[in-house]
Write a protein that holds these residues in place. Structure first.
Motif, mmCIF file in Angstrom:
data_model
loop_
_atom_site.group_PDB
_atom_site.id
_atom_site.type_symbol
_atom_site.label_atom_id
_atom_site.label_comp_id
_atom_site.label_asym_id
_atom_site.label_seq_id
_atom_site.Cartn_x
_atom_site.Cartn_y
_atom_site.Cartn_z
ATOM 1 N N ARG A 46 -15.147 -44.117 25.177
ATOM 2 C CA ARG A 46 -14.536 -44.230 26.512
ATOM 3 C C ARG A 46 -13.396 -45.238 26.510
ATOM 4 N NH1 ARG A 46 -19.599 -44.408 28.581
ATOM 5 N NH2 ARG A 46 -20.218 -42.226 28.828
ATOM 6 N N ASP A 80 -9.619 -44.605 27.664
ATOM 7 C CA ASP A 80 -9.015 -45.425 28.722
ATOM 8 C C ASP A 80 -7.762 -46.159 28.256
ATOM 9 O OD1 ASP A 80 -10.991 -44.607 30.387
ATOM 10 O OD2 ASP A 80 -12.175 -46.440 30.315
ATOM 11 N N LEU A 140 -17.672 -38.450 22.280
ATOM 12 C CA LEU A 140 -18.425 -38.581 23.534
ATOM 13 C C LEU A 140 -19.433 -37.445 23.656
ATOM 14 C CD1 LEU A 140 -17.994 -40.792 25.599
ATOM 15 C CD2 LEU A 140 -16.374 -39.327 26.806
#
Lengths: 226, 226
Positions: free
Chosen positions: B43, B47, B105
């Motif tokens: 993540r 980001d 993920l």
């Protein structure tokens, strides 16, 4: 002087359009070869790639010449930089057409696979995007360029759907695994054609409006997530 | 004047290197997230992408400013055009890192898959290529750039091998189809990182030697044939 550079820029535009036309044809032939299981047309597409590469090299050389000789500023400078980047993208689409043709060559030697989804439609959308993005360049038409960016969602959606469909087909026909993996590649390549057309459209918008629109929509999602 | 442009070019080089360092880290984190099954790190990588995009936009703006203000010719012009193109390639590698992080993920939510081939090694070669290509830019070292072009064969070979290995794994564990298709994507993304590093190296060679080396080796074979 200013008229002279206008003529030079018109010439660069014609060159990039000529490259675009050859790349469009190459993509069209690659997908037709896949559809018609035509190894001859696939080979023809692959053999045509060095000519595309040479055109790209020529356009880049000519852009650099115009930059060095006319030292453009403002909009003219942005236009030439946009042509340089679009040139790069078109060459990549040429490579993708070759990749599709290579898959077509392989698949023509195997038993025909029926896939419920329509590669021809996906390819049509990708080709339309490419054509519109070049029309937007020539007509300096930002509205048309914005349209191309919106069309990319459709290609992405078809590609995502294709993943599910092909995984289902692999489960049903595990003995056709290799062919189905090749079809998955074709879907991905077409999705990347859509990405390239979007890049071109974004460069056109930048050239005209001086605003960098790329990255505005992708935020937390890479454009080519497949 | 000439000293002034030298300073500007040094500044552009520092900016592209800073971008390169962030992209390298992003790629490293994406592959680590995959290896360690670490959704948090995945993540974090995703980001971080908007910052990479912004750096790319800034480098492009600065290149255009230098072109407009200093109207460089010859080697300086080629250098700035090379930086523009390298900038583009680095941003694409950033997108590939995001794509790998997205796969990481997904895979972190599924049962661990043992794959006999080594993604870490493949990623290491790709990262080394990226680093060397940027070192070649900074040191204006064509020998190093040529080395990067040769290393691409290794990444391509690993990717081809990966296809066979993953197809074998799908046959043995058809219930793991979805995860294995995701791993195939990671392999392809790493192969495209190698392609981008090769593009960068080719631009460095062009910048220094004024010779366009790309397309010299691909002839009848698209670079990304996977």
């Amino acid at each position: 002087m200013s008229r002279h550079i206008e003529r030079e820029i018109e010439k660069l535009k014609r060159e990039i359009l000529a490259l675009g036309a050859v790349v469009e044809e190459s993509l069209h032939n690659a997908v037709s070869a896949l559809e018609r299981r035509d190894p001859e047309l696939a080979r023809q597409t692959i053999d045509g790639d060095p000519a595309i590469d040479q055109m790209e090299v020529d356009v880049e050389e000519n852009c650099l010449k115009v930059l060095a000789l006319h030292q453009p500023v403002a909009r003219d400078l942005r236009l030439i930089i946009a042509i340089l980047k679009i040139n790069n993208d078109l060459e990549r689409v040429g490579d993708l057409a070759v990749n599709i043709a290579e898959r077509a060559l392989f698949l023509a030697t195997r038993e025909k696979i029926e896939i419920p989804l329509d590669f021809v439609h996906m390819a049509d959308v990708a080709k339309k995007m490419l054509k519109k993005s070049l029309d937007a360049l020539v007509g300096e038409d930002p509205a048309l360029a914005h349209e191309v960016c919106r069309m990319d969602d459709e290609v992405d959606a078809i590609n995502r759907e294709m993943y599910g469909v092909i995984q289902g087909a692999i489960r049903k026909q595990p003995e056709r695994l290799e062919s189905l993996i090749h079809l998955l590649s074709v879907s991905r390549h077409l999705e990347r054609v859509g990405d390239s057309a979007t890049n071109i459209a974004e460069d056109v918008i930048y050239m005209i409006e001086g605003v960098i629109v790329r990255h505005k929509v992708e935020k937390y999602q890479a454009r080519d997530s497949s």
